[in-house]
Design an enzyme around this catalytic site. Sequence first.
Site, PDB file in Angstrom:
ATOM      1  N   ASN A   9      41.167  21.271  15.969  1.00 28.48           N
ATOM      2  CA  ASN A   9      41.470  22.688  15.789  1.00 28.48           C
ATOM      3  C   ASN A   9      42.136  23.155  17.080  1.00 28.48           C
ATOM      4  O   ASN A   9      41.465  23.389  18.079  1.00 28.48           O
ATOM      5  CB  ASN A   9      40.159  23.448  15.527  1.00 28.48           C
ATOM      6  CG  ASN A   9      40.390  24.923  15.267  1.00 28.48           C
ATOM      7  OD1 ASN A   9      41.511  25.424  15.419  1.00 28.48           O
ATOM      8  ND2 ASN A   9      39.336  25.619  14.895  1.00 28.48           N
ATOM      9  N   ARG A  93      43.368  21.625  11.480  1.00 28.32           N
ATOM     10  CA  ARG A  93      43.286  22.963  10.900  1.00 28.32           C
ATOM     11  C   ARG A  93      44.627  23.657  11.138  1.00 28.32           C
ATOM     12  O   ARG A  93      45.092  23.742  12.266  1.00 28.32           O
ATOM     13  CB  ARG A  93      42.184  23.749  11.595  1.00 28.32           C
ATOM     14  CG  ARG A  93      42.157  25.164  11.135  1.00 28.32           C
ATOM     15  CD  ARG A  93      41.120  25.959  11.857  1.00 28.32           C
ATOM     16  NE  ARG A  93      41.079  27.282  11.272  1.00 28.32           N
ATOM     17  CZ  ARG A  93      40.923  28.388  11.985  1.00 28.32           C
ATOM     18  NH1 ARG A  93      40.777  28.330  13.282  1.00 28.32           N
ATOM     19  NH2 ARG A  93      40.912  29.545  11.395  1.00 28.32           N
ATOM     20  N   HIS A 182      40.227  31.721   6.149  1.00 32.00           N
ATOM     21  CA  HIS A 182      38.875  31.148   6.110  1.00 32.00           C
ATOM     22  C   HIS A 182      38.666  30.265   4.875  1.00 32.00           C
ATOM     23  O   HIS A 182      37.534  30.083   4.414  1.00 32.00           O
ATOM     24  CB  HIS A 182      37.782  32.243   6.119  1.00 32.00           C
ATOM     25  CG  HIS A 182      37.703  33.007   7.407  1.00 32.00           C
ATOM     26  ND1 HIS A 182      37.548  34.376   7.458  1.00 32.00           N
ATOM     27  CD2 HIS A 182      37.784  32.605   8.693  1.00 32.00           C
ATOM     28  CE1 HIS A 182      37.524  34.773   8.720  1.00 32.00           C
ATOM     29  NE2 HIS A 182      37.677  33.713   9.496  1.00 32.00           N
ATOM     30  N   ARG A 243      39.136  43.155  15.830  1.00 39.23           N
ATOM     31  CA  ARG A 243      40.157  43.633  14.882  1.00 39.23           C
ATOM     32  C   ARG A 243      39.621  44.785  14.052  1.00 39.23           C
ATOM     33  O   ARG A 243      38.466  44.746  13.617  1.00 39.23           O
ATOM     34  CB  ARG A 243      40.591  42.504  13.948  1.00 39.23           C
ATOM     35  CG  ARG A 243      41.388  41.424  14.657  1.00 39.23           C
ATOM     36  CD  ARG A 243      41.699  40.266  13.724  1.00 39.23           C
ATOM     37  NE  ARG A 243      41.370  39.002  14.365  1.00 39.23           N
ATOM     38  CZ  ARG A 243      41.103  37.870  13.742  1.00 39.23           C
ATOM     39  NH1 ARG A 243      41.125  37.824  12.420  1.00 39.23           N
ATOM     40  NH2 ARG A 243      40.808  36.792  14.418  1.00 39.23           N
ATOM     41  N   GLY A 331      28.708  32.793  12.178  1.00 34.12           N
ATOM     42  CA  GLY A 331      27.798  33.264  13.242  1.00 34.12           C
ATOM     43  C   GLY A 331      26.928  34.462  12.895  1.00 34.12           C
ATOM     44  O   GLY A 331      25.695  34.367  12.916  1.00 34.12           O
ATOM     45  N   GLU A 385      33.173  23.947   8.633  1.00 34.69           N
ATOM     46  CA  GLU A 385      34.609  23.805   8.385  1.00 34.69           C
ATOM     47  C   GLU A 385      35.118  22.428   8.795  1.00 34.69           C
ATOM     48  O   GLU A 385      36.021  21.885   8.171  1.00 34.69           O
ATOM     49  CB  GLU A 385      35.366  24.915   9.135  1.00 34.69           C
ATOM     50  CG  GLU A 385      35.084  26.275   8.529  1.00 34.69           C
ATOM     51  CD  GLU A 385      35.517  27.447   9.396  1.00 34.69           C
ATOM     52  OE1 GLU A 385      34.776  27.801  10.325  1.00 34.69           O
ATOM     53  OE2 GLU A 385      36.599  27.994   9.155  1.00 34.69           O
TER      54      GLU A 385
HETATM   55  P1  ADP Z   1      34.072  32.182  15.305  1.00 30.17           P
HETATM   56  O1  ADP Z   1      34.736  33.107  14.338  1.00 30.17           O
HETATM   57  O2  ADP Z   1      34.606  32.310  16.692  1.00 30.17           O
HETATM   58  O3  ADP Z   1      33.909  30.766  14.805  1.00 30.17           O
HETATM   59  P2  ADP Z   1      31.174  32.374  14.953  1.00 30.17           P
HETATM   60  O4  ADP Z   1      31.135  32.045  13.514  1.00 30.17           O
HETATM   61  O5  ADP Z   1      30.583  31.420  15.912  1.00 30.17           O
HETATM   62  O6  ADP Z   1      32.628  32.794  15.453  1.00 30.17           O
HETATM   63  O7  ADP Z   1      30.446  33.795  15.142  1.00 30.17           O
HETATM   64  C1  ADP Z   1      30.419  34.457  16.358  1.00 30.17           C
HETATM   65  C2  ADP Z   1      29.646  35.755  16.202  1.00 30.17           C
HETATM   66  O8  ADP Z   1      28.314  35.477  15.755  1.00 30.17           O
HETATM   67  C3  ADP Z   1      29.503  36.537  17.518  1.00 30.17           C
HETATM   68  O9  ADP Z   1      29.778  37.905  17.305  1.00 30.17           O
HETATM   69  C4  ADP Z   1      28.035  36.334  17.857  1.00 30.17           C
HETATM   70  O10 ADP Z   1      27.506  37.407  18.598  1.00 30.17           O
HETATM   71  C5  ADP Z   1      27.419  36.268  16.477  1.00 30.17           C
HETATM   72  N1  ADP Z   1      26.076  35.689  16.560  1.00 30.17           N
HETATM   73  C6  ADP Z   1      25.725  34.440  16.904  1.00 30.17           C
HETATM   74  N2  ADP Z   1      24.377  34.306  16.927  1.00 30.17           N
HETATM   75  C7  ADP Z   1      23.870  35.525  16.604  1.00 30.17           C
HETATM   76  C8  ADP Z   1      22.547  36.061  16.455  1.00 30.17           C
HETATM   77  N3  ADP Z   1      21.470  35.307  16.667  1.00 30.17           N
HETATM   78  N4  ADP Z   1      22.429  37.358  16.088  1.00 30.17           N
HETATM   79  C9  ADP Z   1      23.510  38.130  15.881  1.00 30.17           C
HETATM   80  N5  ADP Z   1      24.778  37.685  15.998  1.00 30.17           N
HETATM   81  C10 ADP Z   1      24.946  36.411  16.360  1.00 30.17           C
END
Ligand code: ADP
Length: 401
Positions: A9, A93, A182, A243, A331, A385
Site C-alpha cells: 500500500n 492497493r 473502501h 474531511r 478503527g 484489507e
Molecule cells: P485508517 O483509515 O488510517 O486505516 P483506522 O481504521 O486505523 O484508520 O482508524 C483510525 C481511527 O480509529 C482514529 O481516529 C483512532 O482514534 C480510532 N480509534 C482507534 N482505537 C480507538 C479506540 N479504542 N476508541 C476510539 N477510537 C479509536
Amino acid sequence: MSQLVLVINAGSSSLKYQLVDAATGDVTAKGSVERIGEARAQAQHESFGVRHQTRKKSGSIGSHRDALGWVTEVFREAGPDLESVGLLAVGHRVVHGGDRFSEPVVVTDEVLAVVAALEPLAPLHNPANLEGIRVARERFPGVPQVAVFDTAFHHGMPAHAYTYAVPASWREKHQVRRYGFHGTSYAYVSRRAAALLGHALEETSLVVLHLGNGASAAAICGGRSVDTSMGLTPLEGLVMGTRSGDIDPGLFSFMVRTGMSAGEVDAALNRESGLKGLAGTNDFREVTELVAAGDADGRLAFDVAVYRLRKYVGAYAAALGRLDAVVFTAGVGEHSAELRAAVCDGLGILGVELDAAANAAAGGGERRISTDASRVAVLVVPTNEELEIARQAAAVVGAEG
Ligand code: ADP
C-alpha cells in the site's frame, strides 16, 4: 505452489506492506516505511517466523525505490528472503480505478497507462500507488503484479445511485460520477458479516460503516454495492478525521468569494475539517476523551458525526428495502463502544436494539452486539484489507495461470 502474496500500500510519503499467505490468511511479516523523501524517514518491520523478529531503521530514505530496497534487505535479514520465498504475486492497493476497472487485474504497460490517466480523479493517491507498482516491478521482475482497486467493489452500483444531477458534458467529458471507495474492506466485511449471521451472502442485506480516518458507509445487497457515501472523491459523505463529508456545494464558491483560492478551499475541506475542524483533533479516541471531560467542542464533533451516521443508516435502509444487519468496522467502528451506542440509539425505528453489555464488553474479534430480540442485527467485524488484496491477487494469478 506457494500462496504467499506481498501486499503493498504505497502512499505519497509512505509504503506499508504485509507478506500474507492467501490460502491460510497467516501474516508472515509486516511493516511500514514512513516519511519517505524527508530527512528523518522511519521504518519498522516485524516478522513472525520461527522467532518473532523486529527491525527499526531511521534516517534518510529518498524515494519509494529506496524504501522497497530497504524492505527487501530487512526481509533478507529477518526472514523470509523475498527473492527465494517463491512469491505468488505482489498485490497493490490502487485507490482509483475509475469506471474502467471492476475487477483486480494483472499489471501490464496498458494497465499502468490507464491508472496514470485516472490521476486527475485521485491526485493524492494514484501517483503514489503507481510508483509503488513501478518499483515493485523492477525489484521483482518475474513476479506478477496485481492491482486491486478501492473503487472496484462499487463498480456495479446502479446508475440512479452513481449519477450526479449535473450537465451532460461534465459527466461525459470528465467522467463525473460517484465512484465510492473502501471497496476491499466492504468485500471482506460483507462476506464475514453474512457468515456471522449464518446467511448466504447472496441473500444478505447490509449497511456497513467503515469508520477509520477516512470513513464511508455502504448499502450492500447480495454482496453488491447498491450505494455508498463517498463519491467522485473520498471527500463526500460522513464526517471524517480531517474531511468535512457532505456540505452544500455552494459553500465552495462562497468561500472563494471571501478571498480564498479554490486550492485553499479544497485543502481546508480535506485536511482541516471533519473532527479536526470541530474539535481540534482528528483522532477519535481524543474526541471521546474530550466528551468525557465535558468539552463542548468535543461534544459537538461527536454529535455531528453520529447524527450524520444515523441519517445514512436510515437512508440506506430505505435504499435496500430490507435490512439484516448494521455492521461496524475499521478503527473507530471496531473500538468505540460510545460511538456504536450513540448511532444505534436512534435506530429503534428500524428495529435495531443494541445489547448494551455486549457492546461495551472488552475484547476484539467478530461479534454480535444486538439483543436476541433485535429485528436487525448489529455486528462488529474487524476489517482485513491486506488479506482481501492477497486473496484477490492470488485468485487473479490462479485464473490466468
Ligand atoms: P485508517 O483509515 O488510517 O486505516 P483506522 O481504521 O486505523 O484508520 O482508524 C483510525 C481511527 O480509529 C482514529 O481516529 C483512532 O482514534 C480510532 N480509534 C482507534 N482505537 C480507538 C479506540 N479504542 N476508541 C476510539 N477510537 C479509536
